[in-house]
Design a protein around this motif. Structure first.
Motif, PDB file in Angstrom:
ATOM      1  N   SER A  38      -7.329 -55.366   9.461  1.00 14.76           N
ATOM      2  CA  SER A  38      -8.398 -56.290   9.386  1.00 14.76           C
ATOM      3  C   SER A  38      -8.417 -56.813   7.711  1.00 14.76           C
ATOM      4  N   ASP A  39      -8.207 -55.449   6.955  1.00 12.81           N
ATOM      5  CA  ASP A  39      -8.148 -56.146   5.711  1.00 12.81           C
ATOM      6  C   ASP A  39      -7.141 -56.759   5.180  1.00 12.81           C
ATOM      7  N   ALA A  40      -5.869 -56.540   5.624  1.00  9.24           N
ATOM      8  CA  ALA A  40      -4.838 -57.528   5.463  1.00  9.24           C
ATOM      9  C   ALA A  40      -4.858 -59.019   6.038  1.00  9.24           C
ATOM     10  N   VAL A  41      -5.611 -59.061   7.126  1.00  2.00           N
ATOM     11  CA  VAL A  41      -5.759 -60.370   7.709  1.00  2.00           C
ATOM     12  C   VAL A  41      -6.907 -61.089   7.052  1.00  2.00           C
ATOM     13  N   THR A  42      -7.870 -60.379   6.600  1.00  2.00           N
ATOM     14  CA  THR A  42      -8.885 -60.963   5.912  1.00  2.00           C
ATOM     15  C   THR A  42      -8.630 -61.512   4.714  1.00  2.00           C
ATOM     16  N   LEU A  43      -7.465 -60.784   3.714  1.00  2.00           N
ATOM     17  CA  LEU A  43      -6.999 -61.329   2.417  1.00  2.00           C
ATOM     18  C   LEU A  43      -6.116 -62.540   2.773  1.00  2.00           C
ATOM     19  N   GLY A  44      -5.380 -62.640   3.941  1.00  2.00           N
ATOM     20  CA  GLY A  44      -4.704 -63.867   4.360  1.00  2.00           C
ATOM     21  C   GLY A  44      -5.684 -64.971   4.461  1.00  2.00           C
ATOM     22  N   HIS A  45      -6.561 -64.957   5.169  1.00  2.00           N
ATOM     23  CA  HIS A  45      -7.674 -65.836   5.256  1.00  2.00           C
ATOM     24  C   HIS A  45      -8.112 -66.603   3.751  1.00  2.00           C
ATOM     25  N   ILE A  46      -8.456 -65.374   3.156  1.00  2.00           N
ATOM     26  CA  ILE A  46      -9.346 -65.734   1.742  1.00  2.00           C
ATOM     27  C   ILE A  46      -8.222 -66.635   0.929  1.00  2.00           C
TER      28      ILE A  46
ATOM     29  N   PHE B 135       2.354 -64.607   7.216  1.00  2.00           N
ATOM     30  CA  PHE B 135       1.279 -65.658   7.044  1.00  2.00           C
ATOM     31  C   PHE B 135       2.149 -67.065   7.044  1.00  2.00           C
ATOM     32  N   TYR B 136       1.178 -67.958   7.368  1.00  2.00           N
ATOM     33  CA  TYR B 136       1.736 -69.482   7.276  1.00  2.00           C
ATOM     34  C   TYR B 136       1.808 -69.610   5.878  1.00  2.00           C
ATOM     35  N   ASP B 137       1.303 -69.266   4.876  1.00  2.00           N
ATOM     36  CA  ASP B 137       1.396 -69.378   3.578  1.00  2.00           C
ATOM     37  C   ASP B 137       0.874 -68.574   2.659  1.00  2.00           C
ATOM     38  N   ALA B 138       1.140 -68.309   1.314  1.00  2.00           N
ATOM     39  CA  ALA B 138       0.607 -67.245   0.355  1.00  2.00           C
ATOM     40  C   ALA B 138       0.988 -65.947   0.754  1.00  2.00           C
ATOM     41  N   CYS B 139       2.108 -65.826   1.301  1.00  2.00           N
ATOM     42  CA  CYS B 139       2.768 -64.221   1.685  1.00  2.00           C
ATOM     43  C   CYS B 139       2.825 -63.507   0.452  1.00  2.00           C
ATOM     44  N   GLY B 140       3.318 -64.241  -0.744  1.00  2.00           N
ATOM     45  CA  GLY B 140       3.473 -63.551  -1.999  1.00  2.00           C
ATOM     46  C   GLY B 140       2.136 -62.997  -2.437  1.00  2.00           C
ATOM     47  N   ARG B 141       1.145 -63.924  -2.554  1.00  2.00           N
ATOM     48  CA  ARG B 141      -0.337 -63.574  -3.030  1.00  2.00           C
ATOM     49  C   ARG B 141      -0.992 -62.639  -2.349  1.00  2.00           C
TER      50      ARG B 141
END
Length: 211
Positions: free
Chosen positions: A76-84, A156-162
């Motif tokens: 959930s932490d990883a997914v939340t950061l992906g959304h953010i 992720f769709y985008d921002a995998c690096g960040r």
């Protein structure tokens, strides 16, 4: 010798060093069919990235002292950061919908229909490191950063690096391990594309930051 930085300054410094999108204001669509351009570009995109990074900083600062009870919580932490990281920037879903060609393993990667499952397996490895020694903790954190950022998972769709760096920062703060100071995108990418072992060695050499 270690340096002291606050969390916001560290995240900004890392983005400026490694994120082409943060530096240029233009997202790289790459070779991925079906990936749409960012909803905005230029200074407006950079402003969104800065805003999202501050939200990520707030989330990491809140979650850093929380000992997760399960792999589900780490997932959930990883997914939340992906959304953010993608708030207001992408018009696609959370996860990629195309076959990723991983430069570090000769092109093969996790299939789209296996992303959630493999994300949870990564979270399980991260959960097991809580009681491990520091060397194993550093290795697992490096694996998480590499898998999400450039490795076969790249979910992720985008921002995998960040997202990979935000997530590894959270894991590092939870375990009390030092953080890496990255100052060269070319060195980072050379190590990452050489594979997990090379990336882990490179990251360990850069562990000079305490927050």
């Amino acid at each position: 010798m270690t340096r002291r930085l606050d969390l916001g300054a560290y995240l900004a410094l890392t983005d400026e060093a490694l994120s082409r999108t943060a530096r240029t204001g233009f997202a790289d669509p790459g070779r991925n069919e079906g990936k749409r351009e960012a909803t905005t570009n230029g200074a407006a995109l950079q402003a969104l990235l800065s805003r999202n990074r501050e939200i990520a900083r707030t989330f990491i600062d809140w979650r850093r002292s929380v000992v997760p009870n399960s792999a589900d919580e780490i997932y959930s932490d990883a997914v939340t950061l992906g959304h953010i990281a993608n708030l207001g920037i992408t018009s696609g879903g959370l996860f990629r919908a195309w076959a990723y060609e991983c430069p570090a393993v000769g092109g093969g990667a996790v299939p789209v229909n296996r992303i959630s499952t493999e994300m949870l397996r990564l979270a399980e490895r991260c959960a097991r490191m809580q009681d491990a020694g520091e060397e194993q903790q550093r290795a697992t954190i490096a694996e998480a950063e590499w898998e999400i950022g450039i490795g076969p998972l790249h979910p992720f769709y985008d921002a995998c690096g960040r997202v990979s760096r935000y997530f590894s920062t959270l894991l590092s703060l939870r375990t009390g391990t030092a953080l890496p100071l990255y100052d060269s995108r070319s060195d980072y990418m050379d190590a990452a594309t050489a594979g997990l072992s090379a990336f882990t060695d490179y990251r360990n050499r850069r562990l000079t930051i305490r927050l």
